[in-house]
Design a protein around this motif. Structure first.
Motif, mmCIF file in Angstrom:
data_model
loop_
_atom_site.group_PDB
_atom_site.id
_atom_site.type_symbol
_atom_site.label_atom_id
_atom_site.label_comp_id
_atom_site.label_asym_id
_atom_site.label_seq_id
_atom_site.Cartn_x
_atom_site.Cartn_y
_atom_site.Cartn_z
ATOM 1 N N LEU A 147 0.822 -1.207 0.000
ATOM 2 C CA LEU A 147 0.000 0.000 0.000
ATOM 3 C C LEU A 147 0.856 1.258 0.000
ATOM 4 C CD1 LEU A 147 -3.033 -0.559 2.404
ATOM 5 C CD2 LEU A 147 -2.902 -0.833 -0.079
ATOM 6 N N VAL A 148 0.458 2.193 -0.832
ATOM 7 C CA VAL A 148 1.118 3.492 -0.928
ATOM 8 C C VAL A 148 0.038 4.556 -0.747
ATOM 9 C CG1 VAL A 148 2.526 5.026 -2.351
ATOM 10 C CG2 VAL A 148 2.775 2.525 -2.580
ATOM 11 N N ALA A 149 0.209 5.412 0.234
ATOM 12 C CA ALA A 149 -0.772 6.481 0.466
ATOM 13 C C ALA A 149 -0.514 7.637 -0.482
ATOM 14 C CB ALA A 149 -0.699 6.970 1.910
ATOM 15 N N ALA A 150 -1.541 8.016 -1.239
ATOM 16 C CA ALA A 150 -1.486 9.238 -2.043
ATOM 17 C C ALA A 150 -1.775 10.387 -1.096
ATOM 18 C CB ALA A 150 -2.512 9.184 -3.171
ATOM 19 N N THR A 151 -0.776 11.191 -0.816
ATOM 20 C CA THR A 151 -0.881 12.142 0.284
ATOM 21 C C THR A 151 -1.613 13.432 -0.096
ATOM 22 O OG1 THR A 151 1.289 13.094 -0.259
ATOM 23 C CG2 THR A 151 1.220 11.286 1.339
ATOM 24 N N PHE A 152 -2.271 13.999 0.898
ATOM 25 C CA PHE A 152 -2.891 15.318 0.774
ATOM 26 C C PHE A 152 -1.831 16.390 1.022
ATOM 27 C CE2 PHE A 152 -6.183 12.406 2.254
ATOM 28 C CZ PHE A 152 -7.221 12.665 1.375
ATOM 29 N N THR A 153 -2.035 17.553 0.460
ATOM 30 C CA THR A 153 -1.128 18.676 0.692
ATOM 31 C C THR A 153 -1.670 19.554 1.810
ATOM 32 O OG1 THR A 153 -0.244 18.735 -1.552
ATOM 33 C CG2 THR A 153 -0.169 20.788 -0.297
ATOM 34 N N LYS B 268 -10.197 15.277 1.507
ATOM 35 C CA LYS B 268 -9.257 15.979 2.387
ATOM 36 C C LYS B 268 -9.901 16.324 3.724
ATOM 37 C CE LYS B 268 -5.784 19.642 2.057
ATOM 38 N NZ LYS B 268 -5.291 20.772 1.234
ATOM 39 N N GLN B 269 -11.160 16.753 3.682
ATOM 40 C CA GLN B 269 -11.849 17.082 4.924
ATOM 41 C C GLN B 269 -12.116 15.829 5.748
ATOM 42 O OE1 GLN B 269 -12.403 20.207 6.054
ATOM 43 N NE2 GLN B 269 -13.085 19.247 7.961
ATOM 44 N N LEU C 97 -4.998 19.637 7.974
ATOM 45 C CA LEU C 97 -4.587 19.661 6.570
ATOM 46 C C LEU C 97 -5.113 20.870 5.824
ATOM 47 C CD1 LEU C 97 -5.094 15.885 5.745
ATOM 48 C CD2 LEU C 97 -2.947 17.069 6.173
ATOM 49 N N GLY C 98 -6.074 21.555 6.419
ATOM 50 C CA GLY C 98 -6.578 22.773 5.817
ATOM 51 C C GLY C 98 -7.528 22.533 4.662
ATOM 52 N N PRO C 99 -7.896 23.605 3.966
ATOM 53 C CA PRO C 99 -8.857 23.525 2.869
ATOM 54 C C PRO C 99 -8.170 23.087 1.575
ATOM 55 C CG PRO C 99 -8.122 25.778 3.117
ATOM 56 C CD PRO C 99 -7.436 25.001 4.213
ATOM 57 N N PRO C 100 -8.951 22.807 0.538
ATOM 58 C CA PRO C 100 -8.371 22.586 -0.784
ATOM 59 C C PRO C 100 -8.036 23.934 -1.416
ATOM 60 C CG PRO C 100 -10.739 22.495 -0.956
ATOM 61 C CD PRO C 100 -10.424 22.691 0.511
ATOM 62 N N ARG C 101 -7.382 23.886 -2.555
ATOM 63 C CA ARG C 101 -7.075 25.113 -3.291
ATOM 64 C C ARG C 101 -8.064 25.278 -4.434
ATOM 65 N NH1 ARG C 101 -0.907 26.569 -4.644
ATOM 66 N NH2 ARG C 101 -1.099 27.240 -2.451
ATOM 67 N N LEU C 102 -8.474 26.498 -4.686
ATOM 68 C CA LEU C 102 -9.361 26.768 -5.821
ATOM 69 C C LEU C 102 -8.749 26.238 -7.114
ATOM 70 C CD1 LEU C 102 -10.428 30.430 -4.956
ATOM 71 C CD2 LEU C 102 -11.935 28.419 -4.999
ATOM 72 N N PRO C 103 -9.601 25.698 -8.000
ATOM 73 C CA PRO C 103 -11.052 25.858 -8.076
ATOM 74 C C PRO C 103 -11.851 24.885 -7.219
ATOM 75 C CG PRO C 103 -10.323 24.624 -9.974
ATOM 76 C CD PRO C 103 -9.081 25.007 -9.217
ATOM 77 N N LEU C 104 -11.187 23.984 -6.459
ATOM 78 C CA LEU C 104 -11.941 23.116 -5.564
ATOM 79 C C LEU C 104 -12.521 23.941 -4.425
ATOM 80 C CD1 LEU C 104 -9.555 20.012 -5.311
ATOM 81 C CD2 LEU C 104 -11.579 20.301 -6.764
ATOM 82 N N GLY D 197 0.483 -4.009 -5.825
ATOM 83 C CA GLY D 197 0.174 -3.104 -4.736
ATOM 84 C C GLY D 197 -0.828 -2.075 -5.192
ATOM 85 N N ALA D 198 -0.952 -0.998 -4.421
ATOM 86 C CA ALA D 198 -1.963 0.010 -4.725
ATOM 87 C C ALA D 198 -1.518 1.367 -4.221
ATOM 88 C CB ALA D 198 -3.293 -0.369 -4.082
ATOM 89 N N VAL D 199 -1.855 2.393 -4.990
ATOM 90 C CA VAL D 199 -1.649 3.783 -4.583
ATOM 91 C C VAL D 199 -3.025 4.425 -4.502
ATOM 92 C CG1 VAL D 199 -0.575 5.991 -5.116
ATOM 93 C CG2 VAL D 199 0.544 3.862 -5.831
ATOM 94 N N GLY D 200 -3.381 4.954 -3.344
ATOM 95 C CA GLY D 200 -4.720 5.512 -3.231
ATOM 96 C C GLY D 200 -4.880 6.481 -2.087
ATOM 97 N N SER D 201 -5.896 7.323 -2.201
ATOM 98 C CA SER D 201 -6.163 8.332 -1.183
ATOM 99 C C SER D 201 -6.771 7.748 0.081
ATOM 100 C CB SER D 201 -7.091 9.399 -1.758
ATOM 101 O OG SER D 201 -8.337 8.819 -2.157
ATOM 102 N N THR D 202 -7.631 6.732 -0.068
ATOM 103 C CA THR D 202 -8.316 6.222 1.121
ATOM 104 C C THR D 202 -7.385 5.432 2.034
ATOM 105 O OG1 THR D 202 -9.079 4.157 0.082
ATOM 106 C CG2 THR D 202 -10.506 6.097 -0.135
ATOM 107 N N TYR D 203 -6.209 5.086 1.541
ATOM 108 C CA TYR D 203 -5.261 4.364 2.391
ATOM 109 C C TYR D 203 -4.656 5.277 3.444
ATOM 110 C CZ TYR D 203 -5.918 1.450 -1.686
ATOM 111 O OH TYR D 203 -6.491 0.743 -2.714
ATOM 112 N N ASN D 204 -4.918 6.588 3.316
ATOM 113 C CA ASN D 204 -4.544 7.511 4.380
ATOM 114 C C ASN D 204 -5.289 7.194 5.671
ATOM 115 O OD1 ASN D 204 -2.766 9.930 3.413
ATOM 116 N ND2 ASN D 204 -4.199 9.590 1.725
ATOM 117 N N TYR D 205 -6.529 6.705 5.550
ATOM 118 C CA TYR D 205 -7.326 6.434 6.748
ATOM 119 C C TYR D 205 -7.943 5.034 6.765
ATOM 120 C CZ TYR D 205 -10.576 8.503 3.329
ATOM 121 O OH TYR D 205 -11.276 8.807 2.192
#
Length: 309
Positions: free
Chosen positions: A11-17, A267-268, A278-285, A214-222
């Motif tokens: 597992l590889v976590a795709a990290t948030f900024t 991210k939230q 981790l704070g908010p996303p960046r626009l345009p999100l 293996g896998a790279v994904g955002s949900t592997y953060n949690y």
């Protein structure tokens, strides 16, 4: 490539900024972020500045600072730090590739340009070659994500013969849903001993049956620890348990999708689950309503505690 390469698996976590409330990168969060991943989720490899990390919404300088901090704080804690260096401009990608080599990242990855799109696999391979050449000693991974780039080329067509153009090539991050193409990628990569990492979290078990490494994904953060249990069950031949865990993860992600799941909500959710700022996303999100993220976080809590709903 002169140095010995450790194959990228698991597992590889795709990290948030991490961003401040003013929208500036917040490097101070990265050290506790690493501790959370390794200690709470059992995830020891990361993919930095990718889709989840809003990499294409960051400046080249910001991406350098983030990559440097992940490599610095990850020493002795993380097994691999893979830095995404893909940009619309080849010169920017090359600059980021050279920087990744200078900070001793464990590998680099590149998406296809998505404004002026490559018209065929050969054009894309030429782009990848020119970026890889700027960091010849770093393992190089093609990042296939047609849903975001709009580039509908088959990944296997990009892989075929690429070893002749990029000696440092080591695999593909496959974030698509075409299992036939995925299977052909796995088949081709076997002869090269390359890694195939899957990037659609809710379908990982199906990809594992095809032989991904293996896998790279955002949900592997949690959900990292939960998904590791699924992988363990699969490796032991316990298909029933593996399916049960995958179905529960699907339920969580489907619940989130029904609420409008995107990078901003994701991210939230990570903010709520991990307690990291981790704070908010960046626009345009646009920021996700906290109440929606909290409801998803509650579902994750039930799952981690062994509940079915």
């Amino acid at each position: 490539m002169s140095r010995e390469v450790k194959k990228l698996t698991g597992l590889v976590a795709a990290t948030f900024t991490p961003l401040t409330t003013e929208g500036e990168i917040n490097l101070s969060v990265i050290e506790p972020y690493i501790d959370y991943l390794t200690e709470k989720q059992g995830v020891k490899s990361v993919f930095v500045n990718g889709t989840t990390g809003e990499g294409c919404s960051l400046t080249v300088e910001e991406r350098k600072q983030l990559a440097s901090e992940w490599c610095l704080q990850g020493k002795g804690k993380l097994e691999q730090v893979i830095v995404h260096v893909g940009c619309m401009c080849i010169k920017d990608s090359q600059e980021l590739a050279r920087h990744a080599a200078s900070i001793e990242a464990h590998g680099i990855s590149v998406i296809s340009p998505s404004y002026f799109k490559p018209t065929n696999a050969d054009a894309l391979k030429m782009f990848l070659k020119e970026v890889a050449a700027c960091a010849p000693d770093l393992p190089f991974y093609y990042y296939h994500i047609p849903g975001m780039t709009g580039v509908s080329l088959k990944a296997v067509d990009v892989l075929k013969g690429i070893e002749l153009m990029i000696p440092s090539f080591q695999g593909v991050k496959y974030s698509g849903t075409d299992l036939r193409d995925l299977g052909q990628c796995v088949c081709y990569c076997q002869s090269q001993n390359w890694s195939v990492l899957y990037g659609v979290d809710e379908q990982l078990l199906g990809a594992m049956a095809l032989g991904v490494h293996g896998a790279v994904g955002s949900t592997y953060n949690y959900l990292g620890r939960t998904v590791k249990q699924m992988i363990s069950a699969f490796d032991k031949g316990d298909a029933t348990q593996a399916r049960d865990i995958q179905f529960k993860c699907m339920d969580v992600i489907t619940f989130a999708m029904n609420l409008g799941f995107d990078v901003a909500m994701n991210k939230q959710v990570m903010n709520e689950v991990s307690g990291l700022a981790l704070g908010p996303p960046r626009l345009p999100l646009l920021p996700c309503p906290v109440s929606k993220a909290q409801s998803v976080a509650q579902k994750i809590k039930y799952l981690s505690e062994g509940h079915s709903d």
